[in-house]
Design a protein around this motif. Structure first.
Motif, PDB file in Angstrom:
ATOM      1  N   ALA A 194     118.529 110.626  82.457  1.00 12.65           N
ATOM      2  CA  ALA A 194     118.390 109.577  81.403  1.00 12.65           C
ATOM      3  C   ALA A 194     117.524 109.989  80.311  1.00 12.65           C
ATOM      4  N   ASP A 196     118.209 110.300  77.290  1.00 17.99           N
ATOM      5  CA  ASP A 196     118.225 109.724  75.768  1.00 17.99           C
ATOM      6  C   ASP A 196     117.413 108.584  75.816  1.00 17.99           C
ATOM      7  N   GLY A 198     117.764 105.844  77.775  1.00 13.72           N
ATOM      8  CA  GLY A 198     118.573 104.683  78.301  1.00 13.72           C
ATOM      9  C   GLY A 198     118.603 104.539  79.890  1.00 13.72           C
ATOM     10  N   SER A 199     119.504 103.843  80.155  1.00 13.98           N
ATOM     11  CA  SER A 199     119.849 103.831  81.592  1.00 13.98           C
ATOM     12  C   SER A 199     121.582 103.515  81.699  1.00 13.98           C
ATOM     13  N   GLY A 213     125.060 109.392  76.438  1.00 14.59           N
ATOM     14  CA  GLY A 213     124.164 109.100  77.584  1.00 14.59           C
ATOM     15  C   GLY A 213     124.004 109.755  78.768  1.00 14.59           C
TER      16      GLY A 213
END
Length: 360
Positions: A194, A196, A198-199, A213
């Motif tokens: 993760a 970046d 995000g998820s 991502g």
């Protein structure tokens, strides 16, 4: 008597378990070594906060045994934690995290019980992973537990550091290690980092397995029986089967021929003993572990195009199952399915007696 004289006397008559920085030692000594729970840290180091509860100088009641506890996040399945505590000889637990405070250590000590002490290091900087006090506590720990949070912090703070090497050494020495949620994510040979911020969702991963991502990280921890595994947490609740299939496809396309996925449902834990036998503790929500094993290479892993991947075996591991590693044999599986990724969707076939929610 001076603080240093007190310290010397403590180390001589005790087990020489702990060698903290002066601030941490002073806090422990001034509190009589038996440290009470408090919302405030016992001490602060360079890049970390430190908490402790229990008798840090107590002798460990029993022998340690090897074991890995893979927790899917959410509510703790206490029977699994009791399994880990027993393998830690009911001794001294060290909790590692990069957010929060003393919640996990207090749950270990007060809610579950059966341990001499628990300590917590909350990391805020990579330099703490080289701190002698932190490394000494890890070396002395009977069991180590990695809490949830954001696994990108663990990658940034611990990868290629003395702390990462110390975690590998802890397991090689035959001591138990556990992790939940983000702490589970870093236990496999590869980690969804993760990185970046995000998820990754199953929808995006299936639509484009090379999406920026999809930040997969290797050569972090090196644990026995997980040499070919990428782990995932909060599994059925967050509909993560599609992304785990995509993670495995990505690794296979990158030349990792034996890569497999292992997802753990929220509230459940898979406990692997020193012989490589995994037993599931399903928790109150009757969760499962999900073993994702391809039977052939992915047909298409191309930037900007949907994943094409057929005949991926998905095996459910329930309370009556046993997973035998490294051979990936599942005895008494809870369910068996075959997955196919195509056109940005994941389709399961060959329904087993139990049909999990994510099969819809």
């Amino acid at each position: 008597m001076s603080l240093f004289a007190k310290l010397s006397a403590f180390l001589v008559r005790g087990r020489t378990r702990l060698f903290f920085s002066g601030a941490v030692l002073a806090a422990c000594l001034l509190s009589g070594v038996a440290v009470a729970a408090s919302p405030a840290p016992v001490a602060e180091g360079d890049g970390y906060r430190y908490y402790a509860i229990g008798d840090l100088a107590a002798a460990r009641p029993g022998p340690v045994e090897p074991g890995l506890m893979l927790v899917g996040g959410g509510e703790w399945p206490y029977d699994a934690f009791r399994w880990m505590i027993a393998r830690a000889g009911h001794g001294h637990i060290v909790v590692l995290r990069a957010s929060g405070a003393a919640e996990a250590q207090d749950e270990f000590y007060n809610a579950i019980g059966g341990i001499a002490s628990a300590q917590t290091f909350v990391f805020s900087d990579r330099k703490a992973a080289s701190d002698p006090a932190v490394l000494a506590a890890i070396a002395a720990a009977d069991g180590i537990f990695i809490a949830g949070g954001d696994q990108s912090n663990y990658v940034r703070y611990w990868k290629d550091t003395p702390l990462g090497a110390a975690l590998d050494r802890h397991v090689r020495e035959g001591k138990p290690l556990g992790g939940t949620s983000a702490g589970l994510a870093i236990l496999g040979a590869w980690t969804y980092g993760a990185m970046d911020g995000g998820s990754m969702t199953s929808e995006v991963a299936l639509r484009d397995p090379l999406d920026p991502g999809m930040t997969l990280v290797g050569d972090f921890l090196h644990l026995p029986y997980l040499e070919q595994v990428i782990t995932d947490s909060h599994f059925a609740r967050r509909d993560r089967l599609g992304r785990l299939v995509a993670f495995v496809a990505r690794l296979r396309s990158d030349g990792v021929a034996g890569a497999v996925g292992l997802g753990i449902d929220e509230g459940a834990a898979l406990c692997i003993d020193g012989d490589g036998v995994g037993r599931l503790y399903p928790g109150d929500q009757d969760g499962f572990a999900w073993l994702v094993r391809p039977t052939q290479p992915p047909a298409r892993v191309v930037r900007g195009q949907p994943l094409e991947f057929s005949d991926v075996q998905v095996t459910g591991i329930g309370a009556d199952s046993r997973l035998r590693l490294p051979g990936l044999e599942v005895q008494a599986p809870a369910f068996e399915k075959v997955a196919r990724a195509s056109g940005g969707e994941l389709v399961l076939r060959d329904a087993a007696p139990f049909a999990p929610a994510t099969s819809r």
